[in-house]
Design an enzyme around this catalytic site. Sequence first.
Site, PDB file in Angstrom:
ATOM      1  N   LYS A  14     -48.418  28.894   8.572  1.00 36.21           N
ATOM      2  CA  LYS A  14     -48.844  27.527   8.903  1.00 36.21           C
ATOM      3  C   LYS A  14     -49.816  27.598  10.056  1.00 36.21           C
ATOM      4  O   LYS A  14     -49.540  28.249  11.072  1.00 36.21           O
ATOM      5  CB  LYS A  14     -47.605  26.702   9.326  1.00 36.21           C
ATOM      6  CG  LYS A  14     -47.918  25.273   9.685  1.00 36.21           C
ATOM      7  CD  LYS A  14     -47.810  24.376   8.486  1.00 36.21           C
ATOM      8  CE  LYS A  14     -48.374  22.989   8.721  1.00 36.21           C
ATOM      9  NZ  LYS A  14     -49.840  22.910   8.583  1.00 36.21           N
ATOM     10  N   LYS A  49     -53.739  31.086  10.548  1.00 38.61           N
ATOM     11  CA  LYS A  49     -54.886  30.409  11.163  1.00 38.61           C
ATOM     12  C   LYS A  49     -56.124  30.810  10.388  1.00 38.61           C
ATOM     13  O   LYS A  49     -56.195  31.915   9.846  1.00 38.61           O
ATOM     14  CB  LYS A  49     -55.051  30.831  12.627  1.00 38.61           C
ATOM     15  CG  LYS A  49     -55.787  29.811  13.462  1.00 38.61           C
ATOM     16  CD  LYS A  49     -54.896  28.643  13.832  1.00 38.61           C
ATOM     17  CE  LYS A  49     -55.552  27.668  14.768  1.00 38.61           C
ATOM     18  NZ  LYS A  49     -54.564  26.798  15.411  1.00 38.61           N
ATOM     19  N   LYS A  60     -44.874  29.980  17.946  1.00 35.60           N
ATOM     20  CA  LYS A  60     -44.735  28.538  18.187  1.00 35.60           C
ATOM     21  C   LYS A  60     -43.748  27.942  17.185  1.00 35.60           C
ATOM     22  O   LYS A  60     -42.851  27.191  17.537  1.00 35.60           O
ATOM     23  CB  LYS A  60     -46.114  27.870  18.052  1.00 35.60           C
ATOM     24  CG  LYS A  60     -46.153  26.480  18.629  1.00 35.60           C
ATOM     25  CD  LYS A  60     -47.544  25.875  18.523  1.00 35.60           C
ATOM     26  CE  LYS A  60     -48.542  26.560  19.405  1.00 35.60           C
ATOM     27  NZ  LYS A  60     -49.820  25.823  19.488  1.00 35.60           N
TER      28      LYS A  60
END
Length: 415
Positions: free
Chosen positions: A70, A106, A94
């Site tokens: 993600k 990313k 995160k």
Amino acid sequence: MAEQLTPMEMAQSQLKAAAEKLDLDKGVLEMLLEPQRVVIVRIPVKMDNGTTRVFTGYRSQHSDAIGPAKGGVRFHPDVSLDEVMALSFWMTFKCGVVGLPYGGGKGGVAVNPKELSQAELERLSRGYVRALYDVLGSEKDIPAPDVYTNAQIMSWMMDEYSVIRRYTDFGMITGKPIVLGGSKGRSEATARGVVVTTLEAIKKMNMHISDATVAIQGFGNAGSVAANILYNLGAKIVAISDSKGAVYSENGLDPKALEKHKDETGSVVGFLGGRDIAGGELLELPVDILIPAALEKVITEDNAPYIKAKIVAEAANGPTMPKADEILNKNGVLVIPDILCNAGGVTVSYFEWVQNNYGYYWSEDEVNSRLTEKMQDAFFSVWQMSTEYNTDMRTAAYMVAVKRISEAIKLRGWV
Ligand code: NAD
């Protein structure tokens, strides 16, 4: 001379500190030091003038140990493989610290989107999805907006993906407009998360929000929403900056009036409710809370000794260099690390994906209360870890995430 680290080196040094404390299995550390998969694509785009330009696009999937990758897609001239890899790395931790069922991803395209027409931008966005179709998907890797990408670009990407699949697939991307399956509360989510974790930190420092003074670097999405929420909670916002400079008032600034001034003039500079100061000065003001909400690498070993804030709430990604971190810790500054502090955005992205999968949409109050609960739980886990291992909050945040991911890696039998 100030530290010269690439984003990837910075990320790896943060992970190694946590791995050492946890006595992490060497195989697990090896798995996590580099992304699992990196894809580089060339994207041809027919320009409005009839020529063709070819752009380089990237997607880095750091880990899918606890769920699909993600993370955002960035359109910026400086996008590079190293940057995309580091950003995907941070996303893994995160998501891990908040306990979301995701790994880190990313992507980006090296392009100056301001030089493209809307039609060219649409063709580039669709081209990005066509080139990466095989590695994307709601069960594989779910992109989102990042620097210079927005809800319109997410809509084109979702549409292109759906055209190829032959059915509409809202859950393949987040940060969409509400009418295309976006979540209420997404645009304020990062700042809300920053405020929730800051309020928890304030309690730990035996302070009270209505007595607190705040300086905020950056007055964009994260900074301006955080300023408004904190102001409404009674905090005194004494300084705010943007790329052109900073404004200060010891009596406090009114963020709404400042927003109006910025809309009219293009900057916070020249605001009559305060006086202009240099941007760098803002970081060293005698405030209770400092919120870097603009760029990476702004707190360095050169300015860290002069930071007087009791709490640094990292709304931005990577604002503090490792040597500066050591100085802040030594000086007793409570740093709420980026992977915890700004995780509200990806948390509501997760809520968007959940709502897409369910086909049932929540009210804004429901989104906000679930977000508050997740961020409070995450803060609590990190605080506990930092107390148990007598370590700083950043290392503790990595440790919380690494423990979860490492358990998954071992249970899956990878190591
Ligand atoms: P944004 O583009 O909306 O705002 C950035 C702000 O920083 C602008 O006001 C800009 O003028 C200011 N700025 C630029 N250079 C500056 C400088 N030298 N000094 C002071 N201010 C400067 O971006 P954003 O979405 O608010 O993101 C800010 C930071 O938060 C970034 O590090 C981003 O990665 C991080 N972040 C944002 C989100 C999100 O959902 N928006 C989520 C996680 C992390």
